[in-house]
Scaffold this motif. Sequence first.
Motif, mmCIF file in Angstrom:
data_model
loop_
_atom_site.group_PDB
_atom_site.id
_atom_site.type_symbol
_atom_site.label_atom_id
_atom_site.label_comp_id
_atom_site.label_asym_id
_atom_site.label_seq_id
_atom_site.Cartn_x
_atom_site.Cartn_y
_atom_site.Cartn_z
ATOM 1 N N SER A 82 0.855 -1.175 0.000
ATOM 2 C CA SER A 82 0.000 0.000 0.000
ATOM 3 C C SER A 82 0.897 1.233 0.000
ATOM 4 O O SER A 82 2.085 1.142 0.361
ATOM 5 C CB SER A 82 -0.903 0.010 1.239
ATOM 6 O OG SER A 82 -1.628 1.224 1.338
ATOM 7 N N GLU A 83 0.346 2.361 -0.389
ATOM 8 C CA GLU A 83 1.126 3.584 -0.354
ATOM 9 C C GLU A 83 1.499 3.954 1.078
ATOM 10 O O GLU A 83 2.515 4.611 1.313
ATOM 11 C CB GLU A 83 0.341 4.726 -1.003
ATOM 12 C CG GLU A 83 0.121 4.533 -2.498
ATOM 13 C CD GLU A 83 -0.677 5.662 -3.114
ATOM 14 O OE1 GLU A 83 -1.018 6.604 -2.373
ATOM 15 O OE2 GLU A 83 -0.941 5.613 -4.322
ATOM 16 N N GLN A 84 0.682 3.550 2.029
ATOM 17 C CA GLN A 84 0.971 3.765 3.451
ATOM 18 C C GLN A 84 1.017 2.408 4.148
ATOM 19 O O GLN A 84 -0.010 1.740 4.272
ATOM 20 C CB GLN A 84 -0.096 4.654 4.118
ATOM 21 C CG GLN A 84 -0.099 6.096 3.652
ATOM 22 C CD GLN A 84 -0.842 6.270 2.334
ATOM 23 O OE1 GLN A 84 -1.801 5.557 2.060
ATOM 24 N NE2 GLN A 84 -0.389 7.219 1.522
ATOM 25 N N MET A 85 2.207 1.994 4.601
ATOM 26 C CA MET A 85 2.348 0.690 5.239
ATOM 27 C C MET A 85 1.549 0.595 6.537
ATOM 28 O O MET A 85 1.258 -0.491 7.025
ATOM 29 C CB MET A 85 3.830 0.407 5.513
ATOM 30 C CG MET A 85 4.632 0.095 4.253
ATOM 31 S SD MET A 85 3.987 -1.346 3.347
ATOM 32 C CE MET A 85 4.351 -2.665 4.497
ATOM 33 N N GLU A 86 1.150 1.757 7.097
ATOM 34 C CA GLU A 86 0.356 1.747 8.331
ATOM 35 C C GLU A 86 -1.001 1.081 8.124
ATOM 36 O O GLU A 86 -1.659 0.684 9.095
ATOM 37 C CB GLU A 86 0.146 3.175 8.838
ATOM 38 C CG GLU A 86 1.421 3.853 9.325
ATOM 39 C CD GLU A 86 2.297 4.379 8.189
ATOM 40 O OE1 GLU A 86 1.817 4.378 7.029
ATOM 41 O OE2 GLU A 86 3.434 4.780 8.458
ATOM 42 N N THR A 87 -1.456 0.956 6.869
ATOM 43 C CA THR A 87 -2.737 0.294 6.622
ATOM 44 C C THR A 87 -2.677 -1.199 6.955
ATOM 45 O O THR A 87 -3.706 -1.872 6.983
ATOM 46 C CB THR A 87 -3.185 0.470 5.158
ATOM 47 O OG1 THR A 87 -2.231 -0.148 4.283
ATOM 48 C CG2 THR A 87 -3.316 1.943 4.809
ATOM 49 N N PHE A 88 -1.452 -1.717 7.217
ATOM 50 C CA PHE A 88 -1.297 -3.108 7.638
ATOM 51 C C PHE A 88 -1.173 -3.236 9.150
ATOM 52 O O PHE A 88 -1.285 -4.322 9.686
ATOM 53 C CB PHE A 88 -0.053 -3.727 6.992
ATOM 54 C CG PHE A 88 -0.180 -3.933 5.510
ATOM 55 C CD1 PHE A 88 -0.848 -5.024 4.993
ATOM 56 C CD2 PHE A 88 0.361 -3.015 4.627
ATOM 57 C CE1 PHE A 88 -0.983 -5.202 3.628
ATOM 58 C CE2 PHE A 88 0.243 -3.188 3.258
ATOM 59 C CZ PHE A 88 -0.436 -4.279 2.758
ATOM 60 N N THR A 89 -0.920 -2.119 9.840
ATOM 61 C CA THR A 89 -0.651 -2.197 11.278
ATOM 62 C C THR A 89 -1.541 -1.230 12.053
ATOM 63 O O THR A 89 -2.694 -1.523 12.328
ATOM 64 C CB THR A 89 0.847 -1.917 11.554
ATOM 65 O OG1 THR A 89 1.213 -0.663 10.956
ATOM 66 C CG2 THR A 89 1.730 -3.011 10.981
ATOM 67 N N SER A 90 -1.020 -0.049 12.392
ATOM 68 C CA SER A 90 -1.728 0.863 13.286
ATOM 69 C C SER A 90 -2.975 1.481 12.675
ATOM 70 O O SER A 90 -3.919 1.843 13.382
ATOM 71 C CB SER A 90 -0.784 1.976 13.750
ATOM 72 O OG SER A 90 -0.254 2.691 12.643
ATOM 73 N N ALA A 91 -2.992 1.649 11.352
ATOM 74 C CA ALA A 91 -4.166 2.210 10.658
ATOM 75 C C ALA A 91 -4.702 1.184 9.670
ATOM 76 O O ALA A 91 -4.876 1.460 8.482
ATOM 77 C CB ALA A 91 -3.808 3.517 9.954
ATOM 78 N N ARG A 92 -4.963 -0.012 10.161
ATOM 79 C CA ARG A 92 -5.319 -1.154 9.321
ATOM 80 C C ARG A 92 -6.560 -0.853 8.479
ATOM 81 O O ARG A 92 -7.627 -0.525 9.009
ATOM 82 C CB ARG A 92 -5.560 -2.378 10.190
ATOM 83 C CG ARG A 92 -5.522 -3.720 9.436
ATOM 84 C CD ARG A 92 -5.474 -4.845 10.451
ATOM 85 N NE ARG A 92 -5.490 -6.168 9.849
ATOM 86 C CZ ARG A 92 -4.423 -6.817 9.389
ATOM 87 N NH1 ARG A 92 -3.247 -6.228 9.455
ATOM 88 N NH2 ARG A 92 -4.515 -8.025 8.875
ATOM 89 N N ASP A 93 -6.409 -0.952 7.143
ATOM 90 C CA ASP A 93 -7.503 -0.642 6.214
ATOM 91 C C ASP A 93 -7.333 -1.508 4.973
ATOM 92 O O ASP A 93 -6.576 -1.181 4.057
ATOM 93 C CB ASP A 93 -7.486 0.843 5.842
ATOM 94 C CG ASP A 93 -8.645 1.223 4.935
ATOM 95 O OD1 ASP A 93 -9.417 0.328 4.517
ATOM 96 O OD2 ASP A 93 -8.779 2.424 4.621
ATOM 97 N N LYS A 94 -8.036 -2.636 4.937
ATOM 98 C CA LYS A 94 -7.856 -3.602 3.861
ATOM 99 C C LYS A 94 -8.304 -3.085 2.499
ATOM 100 O O LYS A 94 -7.840 -3.575 1.468
ATOM 101 C CB LYS A 94 -8.615 -4.889 4.206
ATOM 102 C CG LYS A 94 -8.123 -5.569 5.462
ATOM 103 C CD LYS A 94 -8.935 -6.814 5.769
ATOM 104 C CE LYS A 94 -8.501 -7.454 7.067
ATOM 105 N NZ LYS A 94 -9.284 -8.681 7.369
ATOM 106 N N SER A 95 -9.209 -2.126 2.487
ATOM 107 C CA SER A 95 -9.699 -1.603 1.204
ATOM 108 C C SER A 95 -8.598 -0.891 0.424
ATOM 109 O O SER A 95 -8.721 -0.687 -0.782
ATOM 110 C CB SER A 95 -10.877 -0.656 1.433
ATOM 111 O OG SER A 95 -10.459 0.528 2.083
ATOM 112 N N ARG A 96 -7.513 -0.521 1.096
ATOM 113 C CA ARG A 96 -6.427 0.215 0.459
ATOM 114 C C ARG A 96 -5.258 -0.688 0.098
ATOM 115 O O ARG A 96 -4.202 -0.212 -0.305
ATOM 116 C CB ARG A 96 -5.961 1.346 1.375
ATOM 117 C CG ARG A 96 -7.074 2.347 1.683
ATOM 118 C CD ARG A 96 -6.694 3.316 2.770
ATOM 119 N NE ARG A 96 -5.610 4.190 2.374
ATOM 120 C CZ ARG A 96 -5.045 5.092 3.189
ATOM 121 N NH1 ARG A 96 -5.496 5.212 4.433
ATOM 122 N NH2 ARG A 96 -4.061 5.848 2.770
#
Length: 209
Positions: A82-96
């Motif tokens: 993802s453009e922001q790796m935080e979507t896998f951890t602290s800001a988890r957002d599978k749609s991205r």
Amino acid sequence: MTKTDFRKTLDSYRARSGQLRVLEVPPLRYVMVDGRGDPNSSPEFTAAVEALYPVAYKLKFASKQDLGRDYVVMPLEGLWWSEQMETFTSARDKSRWNWTIMSMVPDWITGEMFEAAVSAAAVKNPAVPDRVRLETLDEGRCVQTLHIGPFDDEAETLARMHQEFIPESGLAMTGRHHEIYLNDFRRTAPARLRTILRQPVEAISRSEV
């Protein structure tokens, strides 16, 4: 005829829960399909799996019949980014999430065998030729561990890998987050899922410290 199980012969398919380790992953060949979005709710992810596996099994049968070399079809794997790796951890957002799902094939599988398998699979699924490709992935040095349990519980382990173990080992992340699904998540209770979590890395030079 001996049947090869690469999960037992390749070190890159070995991992222990609670243990983060550095290893060298050799270049490996995969059949691959790309996509984007939440794998739990996206029809695209289901369609990708339905395109991938017929090709993988046709390659296995062709190898056994034409070459006399049998092997176990390898488990599903995924590259995630993802453009922001935080979507896998602290800001988890599978749609991205962007993803590539794949299954490893032996290095003796030729381009001609792959094209024949794609053509045969396309008889039932015309989308196969436009979606499935054969490619070598060279990850090199990686950090990996085994996660046991639901996918949504991976965040804590990934945070420890990304934010603690990797920098403390004098390494930096490169490439894409890689998961190897050792059991079929469609038929396995979430608490019993076994998933290898892998992150390609490189050494930090002295000038970067």
